[in-house]
Design a protein around this motif. Structure first.
Motif, PDB file in Angstrom:
ATOM      1  N   ALA A 218     -61.529 -36.873  24.671  1.00  0.00           N
ATOM      2  CA  ALA A 218     -60.667 -37.750  23.869  1.00  0.00           C
ATOM      3  C   ALA A 218     -59.571 -38.335  24.749  1.00  0.00           C
ATOM      4  O   ALA A 218     -58.654 -37.624  25.163  1.00  0.00           O
ATOM      5  CB  ALA A 218     -60.071 -36.967  22.706  1.00  0.00           C
ATOM      6  N   LYS A 223     -60.352 -40.906  19.063  1.00  0.00           N
ATOM      7  CA  LYS A 223     -61.331 -39.990  19.679  1.00  0.00           C
ATOM      8  C   LYS A 223     -60.939 -38.542  19.371  1.00  0.00           C
ATOM      9  O   LYS A 223     -59.753 -38.202  19.349  1.00  0.00           O
ATOM     10  CB  LYS A 223     -61.392 -40.217  21.191  1.00  0.00           C
ATOM     11  N   GLN A 224     -61.949 -37.706  19.168  1.00  0.00           N
ATOM     12  CA  GLN A 224     -61.686 -36.316  18.768  1.00  0.00           C
ATOM     13  C   GLN A 224     -62.949 -35.497  19.008  1.00  0.00           C
ATOM     14  O   GLN A 224     -64.048 -35.950  18.650  1.00  0.00           O
ATOM     15  CB  GLN A 224     -61.335 -36.308  17.274  1.00  0.00           C
TER      16      GLN A 224
END
Ligand code: NAD
Length: 321
Positions: A218, A223-224
């Motif tokens: 990320a 984002k993750q």
């Protein structure tokens, strides 16, 4: 005066993981002491990708990385990411070198993961799990190998052939490696996540007390890779607070109001300076890496100095001096 042009072939001659880790340690110390300049990254956004500028100054060198991300580039036979670095002399501003910087990025990112784990992971860590087996996984592995006696590597990728290829690489270094499910891969001492995912790939119940996670993938808003519940029970160490809040592993949890900036335990620089440490064998620690411009200038200057010493690269007179 001449400017040194270094291609990816030239650069590869000088990439050494041990030296890169040590260089990153020095850079992060100076970052924590406020002795660097690093304005925020600046972006140009297009339909099919983006370009970003990453300037920084460290000691007698300054520079800027100009790097794209175009996920559909495979259609044109081009890489998704292509980075170029311009290294300048702080005293005069002269452009000392222009170099290919994609491999440099992979190395500095891997080295910093190794460095974070050296300070944050349990010393007896010996099983390493990799979620995502693309480019970043390779240099993360090379760096962890410098810092730990690795007994076993577990690897998971949605593309099984990438995981298999990575396991072959691990084995070529004399270390046992196996392709496994995501859940099995998380049964490890140090977990490295390097996917471009926008939703959690790692579930909370898979993460046991005492683990360290290098959350690398990320590096932009939205984002993750980790279930947010993991963040709530871990000590979170970031490379840079502003960047992490904006686009690191913690960005989604922060934007949802589940986590606050004050919940960040430390920066990597503070950990290196000994201001913050892993407090118990049971702590879960997370290194949230977003990638800093100081890492690039640090490694670019190291490569430049080596290339000059060994007469590698093409010198050109840009200004007819
Ligand atoms: P890559 O394309 O070489 O590798 C990504 C891998 O992740 C691929 O093998 C892909 O199949 C796999 N993958 C994708 N989604 C997955 C999922 N849900 N589960 C499991 N595997 C999955 O890319 P890369 O260069 O290794 O970069 C990976 C990520 O790291 C990107 O998001 C990139 O932006 C980020 N990155 C971060 C830094 C940093 O400094 N933190 C530096 C470089 C790259």
């Amino acid at each position: 005066m001449k400017t040194l042009i270094l291609t990816c072939k030239d650069i590869r001659k000088f990439l050494n993981m041990r030296e890169t880790i040590d260089k990153m340690e020095e850079a992060f110390k100076l970052h924590a002491l406020g002795k660097v300049q690093m304005p925020p990254k600046s972006y140009l956004i297009f339909d099919k990708g983006d370009l970003r500028a990453m300037p920084a100054c460290l000691g007698k060198y300054a520079g800027i990385k100009w790097v794209n991300s175009h996920p559909e580039n495979y259609k044109f036979g081009l890489p998704t990411v292509m980075a170029v670095y311009i290294l300048n002399d702080v005293k005069t501003g002269f452009p000392l070198a222009i170099m290919e910087a994609s491999e440099l990025t992979n190395y500095r990112t891997g080295a910093t993961g190794g460095l974070a784990a050296k300070y944050l992971a349990r010393k007896d860590s010996e099983v390493i799990g990799f979620i995502g087996c693309g480019r970043q996984a390779y240099t993360q592995f090379l760096a962890l190998k410098e810092e730990f006696e690795i007994k076993e590597v577990k690897a998971y990728d949605i593309n099984e052939s990438s995981a298999k290829k990575f396991v072959e690489f691990v084995k070529s270094h004399g270390i046992e490696g196996k392709v496994m499910s995501a859940k099995e891969t998380c049964q490890c001492d140090i977990l490295v996540t390097t996917t471009p995912s926008r939703k959690p790939v790692v579930k909370d119940e898979w993460i046991k007390e005492g683990m360290h996670i290098n959350a690398i993938g990320a590096d932009g808003p939205g984002k993750q890779e980790l279930d947010e519940k993991i963040l709530l029970r871990a000590k979170i160490v970031v490379d840079d607070i502003e960047q992490a809040v904006h686009g690191g592993e913690i960005n989604v949890a922060i934007s949802k109001g589940l986590l606050r900036r004050e919940d960040i335990y430390a920066t990597l620089g503070e950990v290196i300076l000994g201001k913050k440490v892993r407090e118990s064998e049971k702590d879960i620690t997370i290194f949230d890496s977003t990638g800093l411009a100081i890492q690039d200038v640090a490694l670019a200057s190291l490569i430049y100095e080596k290339a000059k010493r060994e007469n590698v690269g093409l010198e050109i007179d840009l200004f007819n001096l």
